[in-house]
Write an enzyme that holds these catalytic residues in place. Structure first.
Site, mmCIF file in Angstrom:
data_model
loop_
_atom_site.group_PDB
_atom_site.id
_atom_site.type_symbol
_atom_site.label_atom_id
_atom_site.label_comp_id
_atom_site.label_asym_id
_atom_site.label_seq_id
_atom_site.Cartn_x
_atom_site.Cartn_y
_atom_site.Cartn_z
ATOM 1 N N THR A 91 0.802 -1.213 0.000
ATOM 2 C CA THR A 91 0.000 0.000 0.000
ATOM 3 C C THR A 91 0.837 1.266 0.000
ATOM 4 O O THR A 91 1.776 1.387 0.799
ATOM 5 C CB THR A 91 -0.954 0.034 1.231
ATOM 6 O OG1 THR A 91 -1.577 1.310 1.279
ATOM 7 C CG2 THR A 91 -0.219 -0.220 2.525
ATOM 8 N N HIS A 93 -0.330 3.938 1.042
ATOM 9 C CA HIS A 93 -0.683 4.691 2.243
ATOM 10 C C HIS A 93 -0.400 3.899 3.527
ATOM 11 O O HIS A 93 -1.074 4.020 4.526
ATOM 12 C CB HIS A 93 -2.122 5.239 2.194
ATOM 13 C CG HIS A 93 -3.182 4.227 1.930
ATOM 14 N ND1 HIS A 93 -3.549 3.847 0.660
ATOM 15 C CD2 HIS A 93 -3.983 3.541 2.770
ATOM 16 C CE1 HIS A 93 -4.521 2.960 0.747
ATOM 17 N NE2 HIS A 93 -4.806 2.748 2.017
#
Ligand code: INI
Length: 174
Positions: A91, A93
């Protein structure tokens, strides 16, 4: 020469008479399921019974803090164990998900007074996450649950001590 010998308090590792909530995320569930198993195994081997352990599932690690808060606010549990797996490679984030999970879980502890354990594996690779979920580097769910048992015992003792001599009942002493 030191003559002073302060009393050292350590939480026992006996889960009998305590109640635990496990809040766990489904993201990477092939690993979070292993962490949940590890946590349940730890609680069971420390003497917890089925009626005293409840599991609440949420979609991802980002959702763990609110689930932990809601579990803590019920007043039913002596400790909450938050379980998740966040892998950096998966990911962009990562920092937000892992950071918010850690910050949120910590602030739930401080705001409610109910200890919330951080059983969230945060790694760079899936392989590292696998290793921390029951293989080479142990099982973080097991470790978090043992920590929950220890601090639940310690805080019950501290609460009893705190009330001593103030004319209050000992609400947490069974
Ligand atoms: N949630 C995780 O628990 N682990 C992850 O690795 C992850 N990745 O890779 O994105 C993840 N994302 C979902 C997030 O936790 C929330 O569920 C989602 O953003 C909805 O709020």
């Amino acid at each position: 020469m030191i003559n002073l010998q302060p009393v050292i308090h350590r939480g026992k590792t006996n889960a009998e008479g305590f109640r635990f909530a496990i809040v766990a995320s489904r993201w990477n569930d092939f690993l979070t399921s292993k962490l949940i198993d590890g946590a349940v195994d730890a609680l069971s081997s420390a003497g917890a019974v089925e009626a005293d352990v409840e599991i609440f599932m949420v979609p991802g690690a980002f959702e763990l803090p609110l689930a932990a808060l809601k579990a803590a606010q019920t007043g039913k549990f002596d400790a909450v164990i938050a379980i998740g797996v966040v892998v950096r490679g998966e990911t962009p984030h990562f920092d937000y998900v892992a950071g918010e999970a850690a910050k949120g879980v910590s602030s739930v502890s401080l705001e409610t007074g109910v200890p919330v354990m951080f059983g969230v594996v945060t790694t760079d690779t899936v392989e590292q996450a696998i290793n921390r979920s029951g293989l080479k580097a142990g099982n973080k769910g097991f470790e978090a649950a043992m920590a929950a048992v220890e601090v639940a015992n310690l805080y019950r003792e501290m609460t009893a001590t705190e009330n001593k001599g103030k004319g209050k009942a000992f609400p947490h002493v069974v």
